[in-house]
Scaffold this active site. Structure first.
Site, mmCIF file in Angstrom:
data_model
loop_
_atom_site.group_PDB
_atom_site.id
_atom_site.type_symbol
_atom_site.label_atom_id
_atom_site.label_comp_id
_atom_site.label_asym_id
_atom_site.label_seq_id
_atom_site.Cartn_x
_atom_site.Cartn_y
_atom_site.Cartn_z
ATOM 1 N N SER A 7 0.793 -1.091 -0.238
ATOM 2 C CA SER A 7 -0.033 0.046 0.102
ATOM 3 C C SER A 7 0.884 1.185 -0.082
ATOM 4 O O SER A 7 1.830 1.214 0.376
ATOM 5 C CB SER A 7 -0.795 -0.071 1.304
ATOM 6 O OG SER A 7 -1.478 1.348 1.501
ATOM 7 N N TYR B 15 -2.852 -0.073 10.452
ATOM 8 C CA TYR B 15 -2.816 -0.331 9.254
ATOM 9 C C TYR B 15 -1.152 -0.107 8.634
ATOM 10 O O TYR B 15 -0.636 -1.117 7.855
ATOM 11 C CB TYR B 15 -3.803 0.307 8.202
ATOM 12 C CG TYR B 15 -3.701 -0.067 6.819
ATOM 13 C CD1 TYR B 15 -4.222 -1.483 6.589
ATOM 14 C CD2 TYR B 15 -3.373 0.622 5.953
ATOM 15 C CE1 TYR B 15 -4.273 -1.943 5.418
ATOM 16 C CE2 TYR B 15 -3.273 0.031 4.409
ATOM 17 C CZ TYR B 15 -3.916 -1.178 4.231
ATOM 18 O OH TYR B 15 -3.793 -1.689 2.894
#
Length: 233
Positions: free
Chosen positions: A136, A149
């Site tokens: 990501s 995250y």
């Protein structure tokens, strides 16, 4: 039906939805796919519509279940590709996150990736295969509300860097793909947390991420894509 023994074999986790599903569809014409996930019915339905596919049903957060599923695999000639697309989004400010939140984020996004890879390394080495992790933009930068995250994605980047260095001598390539915001259910979840509007046109199409994964897998044997960042234009 294609002869599965003559096709490159690739296991895709998180294959029943989002980016994982698009990766499976992109590879389906000329690969034998092992479709990974927990929803057996959804995976079976997906496999039925593809030229050459089977299911790999396991809760990757459960090491025993993962080991049993890997042990049941028949991989003549080894495994040509392993694509880690399964993941969870745990959002919240540090002051609001529990130990369970941190554990869930790191277990699914890092530990499960490491364990499945470890179990499949003999097959990957045999085929001189390629490991692709779907990371990501949060694997490079962290923002408020996304600490758990981002921590998992920073850790995943460290894992892939170490694995790449370790496996180079065995002929296994390791690629880390870092999409920006992608038009998936996870993005809807994030926008809900941010209390913002979800506009699909603002984000990268999951099929575009799948195309970058295919590039990493299809690259000629003498080269490797170590990291690739894919952002909304």
């Amino acid at each position: 039906m294609n002869d599965s023994t003559a096709l490159p074999r690739v296991l895709v986790t998180g294959a029943n939805r989002g980016i994982g599903r698009e990766i499976a569809l992109a590879l389906a014409p000329d690969h034998h796919l092992l479709l990974g996930g927990r929803d057996e019915a959804a995976l079976t339905a997906l496999a039925a519509g593809l030229p050459s596919a089977e299911t790999f049903v396991a809760d990757l957060a459960d090491p025993a279940a993962t080991a049993a599923a890997v042990g049941a695999l028949d991989l003549p000639g080894g495994l040509d590709g392993l694509v880690h697309s399964a993941g969870v989004l745990v959002s919240g400010r540090v002051e609001d996150l529990s130990t369970a939140d941190w554990t869930r984020s790191l277990t699914v996004n890092v530990t499960a990736v490491a364990e499945l890879t470890r179990l499949l390394l003999p097959a990957l080495r045999e085929a001189r295969g390629t490991v692709v992790t779907i990371n990501s933009g949060s694997g490079y930068t962290a923002k408020g509300g996304g600490g758990a995250y981002a921590a998992s994605k920073f850790a995943l980047r460290a894992l892939t860097d170490a694995l790449r260095d370790e496996e180079r001598a065995h002929g296994v390539r390791v690629s880390s793909v870092h999409p920006g915001r992608v038009a998936t259910d996870m993005q809807r979840q994030l926008r809900d947390f941010e209390k913002g509007e979800y506009r699909e046109s603002d984000y990268v199409d999951p099929a575009t991420v799948a195309a970058t994964v295919r590039l990493a897998l299809d690259l000629p044997a003498e080269a490797s894509i170590d990291e690739l960042s894919v952002r909304p234009r």
